[in-house]
Design a protein around this motif. Structure first.
Motif, PDB file in Angstrom:
ATOM      1  N   THR A 168       6.864  16.910  -1.823  1.00 45.89           N
ATOM      2  CA  THR A 168       6.398  16.624  -3.176  1.00 45.89           C
ATOM      3  C   THR A 168       6.131  15.138  -3.358  1.00 45.89           C
ATOM      4  O   THR A 168       5.135  14.749  -3.974  1.00 45.89           O
ATOM      5  CB  THR A 168       7.439  17.109  -4.206  1.00 45.89           C
ATOM      6  N   ALA A 169       7.022  14.291  -2.816  1.00 44.67           N
ATOM      7  CA  ALA A 169       6.820  12.844  -2.920  1.00 44.67           C
ATOM      8  C   ALA A 169       5.548  12.429  -2.183  1.00 44.67           C
ATOM      9  O   ALA A 169       4.794  11.580  -2.672  1.00 44.67           O
ATOM     10  CB  ALA A 169       8.026  12.095  -2.371  1.00 44.67           C
ATOM     11  N   LEU A 170       5.283  13.019  -1.035  1.00 47.26           N
ATOM     12  CA  LEU A 170       4.069  12.704  -0.287  1.00 47.26           C
ATOM     13  C   LEU A 170       2.832  13.137  -1.068  1.00 47.26           C
ATOM     14  O   LEU A 170       1.858  12.384  -1.168  1.00 47.26           O
ATOM     15  CB  LEU A 170       4.089  13.384   1.081  1.00 47.26           C
ATOM     16  N   ALA A 171       2.866  14.336  -1.637  1.00 43.07           N
ATOM     17  CA  ALA A 171       1.722  14.826  -2.416  1.00 43.07           C
ATOM     18  C   ALA A 171       1.463  13.934  -3.630  1.00 43.07           C
ATOM     19  O   ALA A 171       0.312  13.592  -3.929  1.00 43.07           O
ATOM     20  CB  ALA A 171       1.967  16.263  -2.855  1.00 43.07           C
ATOM     21  N   LEU A 172       2.510  13.525  -4.325  1.00 42.25           N
ATOM     22  CA  LEU A 172       2.349  12.647  -5.481  1.00 42.25           C
ATOM     23  C   LEU A 172       1.874  11.254  -5.072  1.00 42.25           C
ATOM     24  O   LEU A 172       1.112  10.612  -5.798  1.00 42.25           O
ATOM     25  CB  LEU A 172       3.658  12.551  -6.256  1.00 42.25           C
ATOM     26  N   PHE A 173       2.306  10.775  -3.897  1.00 42.33           N
ATOM     27  CA  PHE A 173       1.852   9.476  -3.403  1.00 42.33           C
ATOM     28  C   PHE A 173       0.348   9.511  -3.140  1.00 42.33           C
ATOM     29  O   PHE A 173      -0.379   8.593  -3.526  1.00 42.33           O
ATOM     30  CB  PHE A 173       2.618   9.090  -2.136  1.00 42.33           C
ATOM     31  N   VAL A 174      -0.120  10.566  -2.498  1.00 43.37           N
ATOM     32  CA  VAL A 174      -1.557  10.714  -2.230  1.00 43.37           C
ATOM     33  C   VAL A 174      -2.319  10.835  -3.547  1.00 43.37           C
ATOM     34  O   VAL A 174      -3.377  10.216  -3.729  1.00 43.37           O
ATOM     35  CB  VAL A 174      -1.825  11.920  -1.308  1.00 43.37           C
ATOM     36  N   PHE A 175      -1.791  11.608  -4.491  1.00 45.18           N
ATOM     37  CA  PHE A 175      -2.408  11.755  -5.805  1.00 45.18           C
ATOM     38  C   PHE A 175      -2.489  10.399  -6.513  1.00 45.18           C
ATOM     39  O   PHE A 175      -3.483  10.084  -7.166  1.00 45.18           O
ATOM     40  CB  PHE A 175      -1.605  12.752  -6.640  1.00 45.18           C
ATOM     41  N   ASN A 176      -1.465   9.586  -6.378  1.00 42.69           N
ATOM     42  CA  ASN A 176      -1.433   8.249  -6.968  1.00 42.69           C
ATOM     43  C   ASN A 176      -2.533   7.372  -6.375  1.00 42.69           C
ATOM     44  O   ASN A 176      -3.227   6.654  -7.110  1.00 42.69           O
ATOM     45  CB  ASN A 176      -0.055   7.626  -6.734  1.00 42.69           C
ATOM     46  N   ILE A 177      -2.714   7.418  -5.089  1.00 41.86           N
ATOM     47  CA  ILE A 177      -3.776   6.635  -4.433  1.00 41.86           C
ATOM     48  C   ILE A 177      -5.151   7.092  -4.914  1.00 41.86           C
ATOM     49  O   ILE A 177      -6.016   6.270  -5.233  1.00 41.86           O
ATOM     50  CB  ILE A 177      -3.668   6.746  -2.898  1.00 41.86           C
ATOM     51  N   VAL A 178      -5.347   8.398  -4.992  1.00 41.10           N
ATOM     52  CA  VAL A 178      -6.627   8.936  -5.461  1.00 41.10           C
ATOM     53  C   VAL A 178      -6.891   8.494  -6.900  1.00 41.10           C
ATOM     54  O   VAL A 178      -8.022   8.141  -7.256  1.00 41.10           O
ATOM     55  CB  VAL A 178      -6.654  10.472  -5.330  1.00 41.10           C
ATOM     56  N   ALA A 179      -5.864   8.478  -7.728  1.00 38.94           N
ATOM     57  CA  ALA A 179      -6.028   8.054  -9.121  1.00 38.94           C
ATOM     58  C   ALA A 179      -6.461   6.602  -9.205  1.00 38.94           C
ATOM     59  O   ALA A 179      -7.342   6.247  -9.994  1.00 38.94           O
ATOM     60  CB  ALA A 179      -4.727   8.262  -9.886  1.00 38.94           C
ATOM     61  N   VAL A 180      -5.878   5.739  -8.394  1.00 41.18           N
ATOM     62  CA  VAL A 180      -6.234   4.310  -8.410  1.00 41.18           C
ATOM     63  C   VAL A 180      -7.660   4.109  -7.903  1.00 41.18           C
ATOM     64  O   VAL A 180      -8.435   3.349  -8.494  1.00 41.18           O
ATOM     65  CB  VAL A 180      -5.239   3.481  -7.566  1.00 41.18           C
ATOM     66  N   VAL A 181      -8.015   4.783  -6.847  1.00 43.79           N
ATOM     67  CA  VAL A 181      -9.335   4.600  -6.245  1.00 43.79           C
ATOM     68  C   VAL A 181     -10.441   5.184  -7.133  1.00 43.79           C
ATOM     69  O   VAL A 181     -11.527   4.607  -7.230  1.00 43.79           O
ATOM     70  CB  VAL A 181      -9.365   5.251  -4.836  1.00 43.79           C
ATOM     71  N   SER A 182     -10.154   6.289  -7.803  1.00 46.78           N
ATOM     72  CA  SER A 182     -11.204   6.975  -8.549  1.00 46.78           C
ATOM     73  C   SER A 182     -11.403   6.443  -9.963  1.00 46.78           C
ATOM     74  O   SER A 182     -12.357   6.836 -10.628  1.00 46.78           O
ATOM     75  CB  SER A 182     -10.915   8.472  -8.601  1.00 46.78           C
ATOM     76  N   TYR A 183     -10.535   5.587 -10.452  1.00 44.38           N
ATOM     77  CA  TYR A 183     -10.678   5.061 -11.811  1.00 44.38           C
ATOM     78  C   TYR A 183     -11.051   3.586 -11.735  1.00 44.38           C
ATOM     79  O   TYR A 183     -10.188   2.724 -11.545  1.00 44.38           O
ATOM     80  CB  TYR A 183      -9.378   5.257 -12.590  1.00 44.38           C
ATOM     81  N   PRO A 184     -12.333   3.245 -11.906  1.00 48.14           N
ATOM     82  CA  PRO A 184     -12.788   1.867 -11.704  1.00 48.14           C
ATOM     83  C   PRO A 184     -12.372   0.893 -12.810  1.00 48.14           C
ATOM     84  O   PRO A 184     -12.318  -0.313 -12.577  1.00 48.14           O
ATOM     85  CB  PRO A 184     -14.308   2.000 -11.654  1.00 48.14           C
ATOM     86  N   ASP A 185     -12.068   1.374 -13.999  1.00 47.79           N
ATOM     87  CA  ASP A 185     -11.736   0.489 -15.122  1.00 47.79           C
ATOM     88  C   ASP A 185     -10.243   0.253 -15.279  1.00 47.79           C
ATOM     89  O   ASP A 185      -9.781  -0.107 -16.363  1.00 47.79           O
ATOM     90  CB  ASP A 185     -12.290   1.071 -16.423  1.00 47.79           C
ATOM     91  N   LEU A 186      -9.485   0.429 -14.228  1.00 49.46           N
ATOM     92  CA  LEU A 186      -8.037   0.256 -14.294  1.00 49.46           C
ATOM     93  C   LEU A 186      -7.701  -1.225 -14.451  1.00 49.46           C
ATOM     94  O   LEU A 186      -8.209  -2.076 -13.721  1.00 49.46           O
ATOM     95  CB  LEU A 186      -7.402   0.805 -13.012  1.00 49.46           C
ATOM     96  N   THR A 187      -6.834  -1.539 -15.403  1.00 49.53           N
ATOM     97  CA  THR A 187      -6.451  -2.932 -15.655  1.00 49.53           C
ATOM     98  C   THR A 187      -5.416  -3.383 -14.631  1.00 49.53           C
ATOM     99  O   THR A 187      -4.876  -2.580 -13.868  1.00 49.53           O
ATOM    100  CB  THR A 187      -5.856  -3.069 -17.063  1.00 49.53           C
ATOM    101  N   ASP A 188      -5.127  -4.669 -14.646  1.00 48.30           N
ATOM    102  CA  ASP A 188      -4.105  -5.207 -13.735  1.00 48.30           C
ATOM    103  C   ASP A 188      -2.739  -4.583 -14.010  1.00 48.30           C
ATOM    104  O   ASP A 188      -1.978  -4.302 -13.082  1.00 48.30           O
ATOM    105  CB  ASP A 188      -4.016  -6.725 -13.871  1.00 48.30           C
ATOM    106  N   ALA A 189      -2.422  -4.371 -15.284  1.00 48.58           N
ATOM    107  CA  ALA A 189      -1.152  -3.736 -15.634  1.00 48.58           C
ATOM    108  C   ALA A 189      -1.103  -2.302 -15.112  1.00 48.58           C
ATOM    109  O   ALA A 189      -0.057  -1.838 -14.642  1.00 48.58           O
ATOM    110  CB  ALA A 189      -0.949  -3.753 -17.146  1.00 48.58           C
ATOM    111  N   GLY A 190      -2.216  -1.602 -15.172  1.00 53.38           N
ATOM    112  CA  GLY A 190      -2.285  -0.241 -14.652  1.00 53.38           C
ATOM    113  C   GLY A 190      -2.103  -0.198 -13.143  1.00 53.38           C
ATOM    114  O   GLY A 190      -1.424   0.678 -12.615  1.00 53.38           O
TER     115      GLY A 190
END
Length: 68
Positions: free
Chosen positions: A12-34
């Motif tokens: 589960t931790a591995l799946a959530l880690f991969v999901f976290n990476i995908v979220a960062v890469v796929s959202y271009p307007d993410l702020t520094d705090a995000g």
């Protein structure tokens, strides 16, 4: 919920880690705090992945019962 209960924790931790990476890469307007939040979550998930769920996890209880 699986991570909270300690059931299938490493997977589960591995799946959530991969999901976290995908979220960062796929959202271009993410702020520094995000980005800092995602780095923190990624680090916490990696700790759980490498060190395991702990003494109160269902994984540990099931493993103990199956080897007794």
């Amino acid at each position: 919920m699986l991570l909270l209960a300690g059931l299938g924790t490493r997977f589960t931790a591995l799946a959530l880690f991969v999901f976290n990476i995908v979220a960062v890469v796929s959202y271009p307007d993410l702020t520094d705090a995000g980005i800092k939040d995602h780095v923190l979550w990624g680090a916490l998930l990696l700790v759980t992945l490498f060190y395991g769920p702990g003494k109160l996890a269902l994984d540990r209880w099931i493993n103990k019962r199956s080897h007794a």
